[in-house]
Scaffold this motif. Structure first.
Motif, mmCIF file in Angstrom:
data_model
loop_
_atom_site.group_PDB
_atom_site.id
_atom_site.type_symbol
_atom_site.label_atom_id
_atom_site.label_comp_id
_atom_site.label_asym_id
_atom_site.label_seq_id
_atom_site.Cartn_x
_atom_site.Cartn_y
_atom_site.Cartn_z
ATOM 1 N N GLY A 81 62.846 59.288 23.708
ATOM 2 C CA GLY A 81 63.600 58.131 23.248
ATOM 3 C C GLY A 81 64.689 57.746 24.220
ATOM 4 O O GLY A 81 65.156 58.554 25.028
ATOM 5 N N TRP A 82 65.083 56.485 24.124
ATOM 6 C CA TRP A 82 66.093 55.914 25.000
ATOM 7 C C TRP A 82 66.920 54.913 24.206
ATOM 8 O O TRP A 82 66.386 54.148 23.393
ATOM 9 N N CYS A 83 68.215 54.904 24.456
ATOM 10 C CA CYS A 83 69.139 53.936 23.862
ATOM 11 C C CYS A 83 70.039 53.427 24.982
ATOM 12 O O CYS A 83 70.727 54.216 25.642
ATOM 13 N N ARG A 84 70.046 52.131 25.204
ATOM 14 C CA ARG A 84 70.808 51.507 26.284
ATOM 15 C C ARG A 84 72.177 51.095 25.786
ATOM 16 O O ARG A 84 72.304 50.377 24.788
ATOM 17 N N THR A 85 73.221 51.552 26.458
ATOM 18 C CA THR A 85 74.583 51.132 26.151
ATOM 19 C C THR A 85 75.130 50.386 27.358
ATOM 20 O O THR A 85 74.690 50.609 28.486
ATOM 21 N N ILE A 86 76.091 49.508 27.097
ATOM 22 C CA ILE A 86 76.633 48.716 28.197
ATOM 23 C C ILE A 86 78.032 48.228 27.835
ATOM 24 O O ILE A 86 78.312 47.919 26.673
ATOM 25 N N ASP A 87 78.902 48.189 28.818
ATOM 26 C CA ASP A 87 80.201 47.549 28.639
ATOM 27 C C ASP A 87 79.942 46.048 28.636
ATOM 28 O O ASP A 87 79.200 45.535 29.482
ATOM 29 N N VAL A 110 75.099 48.092 22.224
ATOM 30 C CA VAL A 110 73.847 48.824 22.246
ATOM 31 C C VAL A 110 72.769 47.752 22.270
ATOM 32 O O VAL A 110 72.670 46.935 21.359
ATOM 33 N N VAL A 111 71.999 47.727 23.362
ATOM 34 C CA VAL A 111 71.100 46.598 23.573
ATOM 35 C C VAL A 111 69.616 46.944 23.623
ATOM 36 O O VAL A 111 68.801 46.041 23.769
ATOM 37 N N CYS A 112 69.250 48.203 23.533
ATOM 38 C CA CYS A 112 67.829 48.501 23.632
ATOM 39 C C CYS A 112 67.533 49.900 23.105
ATOM 40 O O CYS A 112 68.270 50.843 23.377
ATOM 41 N N PHE A 113 66.435 50.022 22.367
ATOM 42 C CA PHE A 113 65.911 51.312 21.923
ATOM 43 C C PHE A 113 64.444 51.365 22.339
ATOM 44 O O PHE A 113 63.697 50.426 22.060
ATOM 45 N N VAL A 114 64.066 52.434 22.999
ATOM 46 C CA VAL A 114 62.664 52.639 23.360
ATOM 47 C C VAL A 114 62.292 54.046 22.894
ATOM 48 O O VAL A 114 62.693 55.034 23.505
ATOM 49 N N VAL A 115 61.560 54.104 21.787
ATOM 50 C CA VAL A 115 61.202 55.367 21.165
ATOM 51 C C VAL A 115 59.710 55.618 21.376
ATOM 52 O O VAL A 115 58.882 54.724 21.155
ATOM 53 N N HIS A 116 59.378 56.823 21.811
ATOM 54 C CA HIS A 116 57.986 57.199 22.055
ATOM 55 C C HIS A 116 57.184 57.001 20.768
ATOM 56 O O HIS A 116 57.660 57.323 19.679
ATOM 57 N N PRO A 117 55.956 56.481 20.873
ATOM 58 C CA PRO A 117 55.160 56.217 19.664
ATOM 59 C C PRO A 117 55.029 57.405 18.712
ATOM 60 O O PRO A 117 55.066 57.226 17.503
ATOM 61 N N ARG A 118 54.916 58.616 19.227
ATOM 62 C CA ARG A 118 54.718 59.751 18.317
ATOM 63 C C ARG A 118 55.989 60.151 17.583
ATOM 64 O O ARG A 118 55.932 60.907 16.618
#
Length: 187
Positions: A81-87, A110-118
């Motif tokens: 999983g991934w969560c994008r943070t940004i100023d 918080v601008v993006c979440f990429v979670v593995h399908p499983r």
């Protein structure tokens, strides 16, 4: 067991390998983003002209320089999983805020979440959001924004999170247009 850690400058290859290994057939144009849209400063038209290779190289550069921030979720040694943070001062492509911050460290997003399908459907995006919010709090931010997109017809657009995720953490709805909302949490 899932562990969540801040993205480190030495994890550039790990990050890009995670994105390279995902199936984006449901939204092929996302395969080449590498979470660079919000740092690019490109207009939507300019962004459409960028290649996956350009964005991958930009991601490597931005991670190694410390310009790109976010959180990786691991199951053992594997990224799931991934969560994008940004100023917000680094996010010129977010223009739907009621007010823009005036100083670095004032408002983040918080601008993006990429979670593995499983690992989808297990609350991982919400966990990532909670860790990201705590990171902003510890770094002295005053506000955190989220931009959930709610659509039953296009569930793949929930890469920005869901309204419920933000509401469970105390975010309040600031505005909404069509299926997109602006949520804010003030510390």
């Amino acid at each position: 067991m899932i562990t969540i850690k801040p993205l480190q400058t030495d994890q550039a290859q790990l990050f890009t390998a995670y994105f390279d290994g995902l199936d984006f057939s449901h939204a092929e144009h996302w395969a080449g983003c590498f979470c660079q849209y919000y740092l690019s400063g490109c207009t939507p038209e300019e962004w459409e002209q960028r290649s996956a290779s350009q964005n991958r190289e930009l991601a490597l550069l931005n991670i190694r320089s410390g310009r790109m921030t976010g959180y990786l979720a691991f199951e053992g040694q594997e990224v799931v999983g991934w969560c994008r943070t940004i100023d917000m001062l680094d996010a010129p492509n977010i223009a739907n805020l009621p007010e823009l911050p005036t100083a670095r460290g004032e408002a983040g997003a918080v601008v993006c979440f990429v979670v593995h399908p499983r690992t989808r459907g297990q609350g991982l995006a919400g966990q990532l959001l909670g860790v990201a919010v705590e990171g902003f709090r510890q770094d002295g931010y005053q506000k955190v924004y989220g931009f959930p997109f709610e659509s039953k017809e296009h569930p793949q657009r929930q890469y920005l999170g869901t309204a419920g995720m933000f509401e469970r953490l105390g975010f309040s709805r600031q505005s909404a247009s069509e299926n997109q909302a602006v949520y804010c949490l003030e510390f």
